[in-house]
Design a protein around this motif. Sequence first.
Motif, PDB file in Angstrom:
ATOM      1  N   UNK A   1       0.874  -1.172   0.000  1.00 47.68           N
ATOM      2  CA  UNK A   1       0.000   0.000   0.000  1.00 47.68           C
ATOM      3  C   UNK A   1       0.909   1.219   0.000  1.00 47.68           C
ATOM      4  N   UNK A   2       0.585   2.146  -0.891  1.00 45.66           N
ATOM      5  CA  UNK A   2       1.429   3.319  -1.024  1.00 45.66           C
ATOM      6  C   UNK A   2       0.639   4.553  -0.590  1.00 45.66           C
ATOM      7  N   UNK A   3       1.248   5.341   0.268  1.00 42.44           N
ATOM      8  CA  UNK A   3       0.599   6.573   0.733  1.00 42.44           C
ATOM      9  C   UNK A   3       1.516   7.736   0.374  1.00 42.44           C
ATOM     10  N   UNK A   4       0.951   8.767  -0.259  1.00 42.61           N
ATOM     11  CA  UNK A   4       1.772   9.900  -0.669  1.00 42.61           C
ATOM     12  C   UNK A   4       1.101  11.217  -0.303  1.00 42.61           C
ATOM     13  N   UNK A   5       1.847  12.094   0.317  1.00 37.58           N
ATOM     14  CA  UNK A   5       1.313  13.405   0.678  1.00 37.58           C
ATOM     15  C   UNK A   5       1.857  13.819   2.028  1.00 37.58           C
ATOM     16  N   UNK A   6       1.583  15.062   2.413  1.00 44.59           N
ATOM     17  CA  UNK A   6       2.166  15.576   3.656  1.00 44.59           C
ATOM     18  C   UNK A   6       1.785  14.767   4.901  1.00 44.59           C
ATOM     19  N   UNK A   7       0.597  14.118   4.862  1.00 47.08           N
ATOM     20  CA  UNK A   7       0.168  13.378   6.054  1.00 47.08           C
ATOM     21  C   UNK A   7       0.541  11.898   6.005  1.00 47.08           C
ATOM     22  N   UNK A   8       1.359  11.513   5.034  1.00 50.83           N
ATOM     23  CA  UNK A   8       1.660  10.084   4.849  1.00 50.83           C
ATOM     24  C   UNK A   8       2.136   9.418   6.141  1.00 50.83           C
ATOM     25  N   UNK A   9       3.077  10.053   6.806  1.00 53.26           N
ATOM     26  CA  UNK A   9       3.629   9.457   8.029  1.00 53.26           C
ATOM     27  C   UNK A   9       2.601   9.406   9.138  1.00 53.26           C
ATOM     28  N   UNK A  10       1.924  10.534   9.354  1.00 53.42           N
ATOM     29  CA  UNK A  10       0.991  10.609  10.481  1.00 53.42           C
ATOM     30  C   UNK A  10      -0.211   9.696  10.264  1.00 53.42           C
ATOM     31  N   UNK A  11      -0.482   9.340   9.016  1.00 53.54           N
ATOM     32  CA  UNK A  11      -1.574   8.400   8.739  1.00 53.54           C
ATOM     33  C   UNK A  11      -1.089   6.969   8.972  1.00 53.54           C
ATOM     34  N   UNK A  12       0.135   6.698   8.558  1.00 53.52           N
ATOM     35  CA  UNK A  12       0.641   5.324   8.639  1.00 53.52           C
ATOM     36  C   UNK A  12       1.034   4.924  10.054  1.00 53.52           C
ATOM     37  N   UNK A  13       1.667   5.833  10.750  1.00 49.85           N
ATOM     38  CA  UNK A  13       2.273   5.465  12.039  1.00 49.85           C
ATOM     39  C   UNK A  13       1.309   4.876  13.073  1.00 49.85           C
ATOM     40  N   UNK A  14       0.106   5.442  13.259  1.00 47.08           N
ATOM     41  CA  UNK A  14      -0.780   4.913  14.302  1.00 47.08           C
ATOM     42  C   UNK A  14      -1.200   3.458  14.073  1.00 47.08           C
ATOM     43  N   UNK A  15      -1.202   2.995  12.824  1.00 47.58           N
ATOM     44  CA  UNK A  15      -1.640   1.610  12.618  1.00 47.58           C
ATOM     45  C   UNK A  15      -0.469   0.626  12.649  1.00 47.58           C
ATOM     46  N   UNK A  16       0.717   1.145  12.909  1.00 46.08           N
ATOM     47  CA  UNK A  16       1.898   0.293  12.895  1.00 46.08           C
ATOM     48  C   UNK A  16       2.604   0.309  14.249  1.00 46.08           C
ATOM     49  N   UNK A  17       3.198  -0.801  14.546  1.00 43.96           N
ATOM     50  CA  UNK A  17       4.099  -0.815  15.704  1.00 43.96           C
ATOM     51  C   UNK A  17       5.468  -1.184  15.155  1.00 43.96           C
ATOM     52  N   UNK A  18       6.296  -0.152  14.956  1.00 43.39           N
ATOM     53  CA  UNK A  18       7.582  -0.379  14.310  1.00 43.39           C
ATOM     54  C   UNK A  18       8.669  -0.626  15.334  1.00 43.39           C
ATOM     55  N   UNK A  19       9.649  -1.432  14.949  1.00 39.70           N
ATOM     56  CA  UNK A  19      10.752  -1.751  15.867  1.00 39.70           C
ATOM     57  C   UNK A  19      11.613  -0.500  16.125  1.00 39.70           C
ATOM     58  N   UNK A  20      11.672   0.382  15.127  1.00 36.97           N
ATOM     59  CA  UNK A  20      12.449   1.617  15.277  1.00 36.97           C
ATOM     60  C   UNK A  20      11.715   2.722  14.532  1.00 36.97           C
ATOM     61  N   UNK A  21      11.928   3.981  14.908  1.00 36.27           N
ATOM     62  CA  UNK A  21      11.201   5.067  14.239  1.00 36.27           C
ATOM     63  C   UNK A  21      11.499   5.110  12.738  1.00 36.27           C
TER      64      UNK A  21
END
Length: 442
Positions: free
Chosen positions: A21-41
């Motif tokens: 899934x590809x997300x593009x735009x100024x909010x890309x990170x802030x949209x993706x981050x809440x649904x993910x639990x990443x090992x590192x930022x």
Amino acid sequence: MEQETIVAIATPPGRGGIGVVRISGPAARSIAEPMLHLRAPMEAGRARFGDLLDEDGSKLDEVVTTYFAAPHSYTSDDVVEIAAHGSPVVLEMILRRAIDAGARLARPGEFTERAFLSGRLDLTQAEAVRDLIEAQTLHQARVAAQQLGGALAERVRPVKDALVKLIAALEAGIDFAEDDVDVMPQQAILDTLKEVRAPLAELAASYARGHLVREGVTMAIVGRPNAGKSSLFNRLVERERAIVTAAAGTTRDLVTERVSLGGIPVELVDTAGIRESSDEAESIGIRKTREAMADADLVLLVLDATQTINDEERAWMEELRQREAVVVWNKIDVAATAGEGIEVSALTGEGIGDLRDLLLAKLKTGAVTSETAMLTNLRQQQAVQQAIDGLDAAITAAGAGIPHEMVLLDIYGALRGLDELTGATTADDVLNLIFSSFCIGK
Ligand code: GDP
């Protein structure tokens, strides 16, 4: 207004090892981050391993995310790509969550459109992205890759530079006409115009080959029943595709197959016998044969070398003289002599290599492989033609000693053609048409 953030599943529909899934735009990170639990930022240009969280916070899948920080991304915006397992259910869940969080579903080609609008790709490069994705032969892919690399724009740039220089000189001449400034001599103007016309004419001529590479050709195999059309067809496609039987008139329908002939995609059409018949099904086949012949760019007439040719075949040979056709004598493994044309045996493979070479020569592809930049679609061809027409008008005007103001108008016209090619002045509706032919997620 801040640019919208867009989202799409970038991998083809269906199940697979990985789905992106590809997300593009100024909010890309802030949209993706809440649904993910990443090992590192997230870090620009780095892949991050992590968990995809379900709505209740439980782990649903393991994913790899890649973050591309603006402007160093495909679209020039912030881009986050989430690679999950290729389950449509999971991918759709990510898509829906992104939309709930404020992203909008991307239109077909919108990622590439953004790359174009941000100036990262010119229009010929954007078109090359689509051509690369749709390539059916390696040669097509190579041509598209060169265009994506900017080969076409590079070939046009020196012409554009020369025209701009000429325009500057002529404009200066007009501005200072009363001050007795040295105006450019007529011959120098003509020389420059002719100099820049030559490479454009070459480019325009490349369209025939570029078009061939991109669109391919249709080749029909015709002949009387049992001449060996299906066998030859199978030889050329190197697969047991058409049904081969010893009874006459069995290939009643059209069988088509895409083959690559020297990198040119060829749609090969195997037809029913061209013999007139009272049998209804076969009559339909015969009609389809006629249609296939009419549509074909090239016709392969197969004759049985063990038989004497009949009136009907003689008539066909006569008819095919008017167009691109190859006469093939088949079954030379059991026949001593044949007539005018190429001799092959579909059964043993004898002569098939020569046939391929001959077909390739007919397709006039000799020069294609070494060429680095060519026009591959009608839009590009028309843009270059517009430039050439402008130059021709300018050459005529300058030759007739018409005032420079008028010559300049024609040169501006030529320049517009070149801008049209790279998309600098292309109208919105044309752009929409181009990008809508892309797949979603690209
Ligand atoms: P179509 O009706 O024109 O499509 O012909 P087919 O491909 O079905 O072939 C008719 C018959 O001729 C089959 O029995 C094939 O095995 C045979 N045949 C086809 N090509 C050759 C060949 O080059 N040599 C020989 N000896 N037989 C062939």
